[in-house]
Design an enzyme around this catalytic site. Structure first.
Site, mmCIF file in Angstrom:
data_model
loop_
_atom_site.group_PDB
_atom_site.id
_atom_site.type_symbol
_atom_site.label_atom_id
_atom_site.label_comp_id
_atom_site.label_asym_id
_atom_site.label_seq_id
_atom_site.Cartn_x
_atom_site.Cartn_y
_atom_site.Cartn_z
ATOM 1 N N LYS A 185 0.943 -1.132 0.105
ATOM 2 C CA LYS A 185 -0.287 0.116 -0.403
ATOM 3 C C LYS A 185 1.040 0.939 0.332
ATOM 4 O O LYS A 185 0.744 2.252 -0.485
ATOM 5 C CB LYS A 185 -1.272 -0.230 0.995
ATOM 6 N N LYS B 165 -3.635 -10.812 -7.028
ATOM 7 C CA LYS B 165 -4.606 -10.946 -5.634
ATOM 8 C C LYS B 165 -6.140 -10.064 -6.525
ATOM 9 O O LYS B 165 -5.819 -9.040 -7.047
ATOM 10 C CB LYS B 165 -4.670 -9.929 -4.649
ATOM 11 N N LYS C 82 -10.516 -4.985 -4.237
ATOM 12 C CA LYS C 82 -11.206 -3.952 -4.401
ATOM 13 C C LYS C 82 -11.149 -2.743 -5.047
ATOM 14 O O LYS C 82 -11.766 -2.361 -5.178
ATOM 15 C CB LYS C 82 -12.968 -4.065 -3.588
#
Ligand code: ATP
Ligand code: LTN
Length: 333
Positions: free
Chosen positions: A115, A197, A200
């Site tokens: 992130k 992966k 969302k």
């Protein structure tokens, strides 16, 4: 631990539209624990703000995530469903646990590394200490099991380390939790880049099937899924795209990989992709219908949120008081 009943805890961030990865890795497994465990399922809005959120959208998604919990089969009378920021003990325990977590161990978290690479302009301290807030979510309820996708295993292991460290200084404080990772569906991959992966927060909507996508959209997205130049439906090394579609098909039908290979022997990828689309749409249609009904009744959702927060706050406060007392904080007269 509560009246001898084992405890289950999990959380989902209201940070975007939920995907079939969230569904297969987490949500759809939650209801299986409701009978045997005391279950707490939290909408973790405080976690979501580690990445910038538009306030109106965060508010809307918080309601939507709660509605999805219920639409996926969680009965609010049998499970405690609530919003993290409604229970201040989460943030309070997180501060305390920050003082029992090492800088080095947080630096090794892969989600932080990913992130911070994706949000290089906002590598805030919350993103770094995110797993400590997650540990406090879990430990406040004396949790035994934490159903999550495999990407969260490292965070649950950190939570165990922090609990054991705290227990070593102050014995008998926390139950040390176990991650529960479903064998099938623990890591659903992107339809566009099957080595990655399904997430969302992916910017490419064709890479992701959302739980609330309509039937035609689901079928179209699977039709476009990236596969390979082979033509045989079989589970094998190097066939990430097909392996992922087979995994999704297996999750929705309960079939084994061998059964799927036999079913599609002599058929092409086109037929197989169409079948994956159909079974996914069939499984998600009732969820989408129920979700629509729930969202139309905001007063009901608000009432459930309040009931859940009252139940959670009672249990959380008990653990927090015990921790504060052990640490030597003077109780307020
Ligand atoms: P983001 O991609 O924005 O970081 P996320 O979907 O990974 O979000 P959460 O919404 O907090 O994060 O995840 C909720 C649950 O869904 C977690 O238990 C997580 O492990 C699981 N999960 C998320 N993505 C997948 C996936 N692709 N496959 C299986 N499980 C998943
Ligand atoms: N970190 C998780 C969401 C999460 C969670 C939790 C999961 C926050 N607190 C407690 C299980 C238990 C995620 O990003 N998927």
């Amino acid at each position: 631990m509560l009246n001898d009943q084992k405890v289950c805890f999990s959380g989902v961030q209201p940070s975007g539209n939920l995907t079939i990865g969230n569904y297969l890795g987490a949500l759809r497994n939650f209801s299986a624990y409701s009978e045997a465990y005391k279950c707490f399922y939290c909408v973790v809005d405080e976690h979501a703000i580690t990445v910038r959120q538009e306030p109106a959208e965060l508010r809307r998604r918080t309601f939507e995530t709660l509605a999805l919990y219920i639409a996926c089969g969680l009965d609010p009378d049998k499970n405690t469903l609530y919003v993290q920021s409604h229970v201040p003990a989460h943030a309070e325990l997180a501060w305390i646990l920050n003082c029992f977590t090492m800088f080095g161990e947080l630096s090794r978290m892969t989600q932080f590394k990913d992130k911070s690479a994706r949000h290089a302009d906002n590598i805030n301290a919350g993103l770094f200490t995110y797993p400590v807030l997650m540990a406090s979510d879990i430990l406040l309820y004396q949790t035994d099991v934490v159903p999550v996708g495999v990407d969260q295993k490292q965070h649950v292991e950190l939570c165990r380390d922090v609990a054991e460290r705290f227990n070593q200084v102050f014995p008998g404080t926390f139950t040390v939790p176990q991650p529960m990772i479903a064998e099938n569906g623990k890591k659903i991959m992107s339809l566009a880049e099957p080595a990655k992966k399904m997430s969302k927060s992916d910017e490419n909507p064709n890479a992701v099937v959302y739980i609330l996508d309509d039937r035609d959209t689901i079928i179209r997205k699977f039709r476009r899924a990236v596969t390979d130049s082979d033509t045989v439906v079989r589970f094998a090394e190097g066939k990430d795209g097909i392996n992922n579609l087979m995994t999704i098909y297996a999750c929705f039908t309960g079939k084994t990989m061998e059964e799927i290979e036999r079913e599609f022997a002599g058929k092409g990828y086109g037929d197989f992709k169409a079948a994956v689309g159909e079974v996914t749409a069939d499984a998600l249609t009732p969820v989408r219908t129920r979700f629509g009904e729930l969202l139309a009744d905001k007063a009901y959702l608000e009432a459930q949120m309040k009931k859940g927060a009252d139940e959670a706050a009672y249990v959380a406060r008990r653990t927090l008081s015990k921790v504060q007392k052990k640490l030597g904080f003077v109780p307020r007269a």
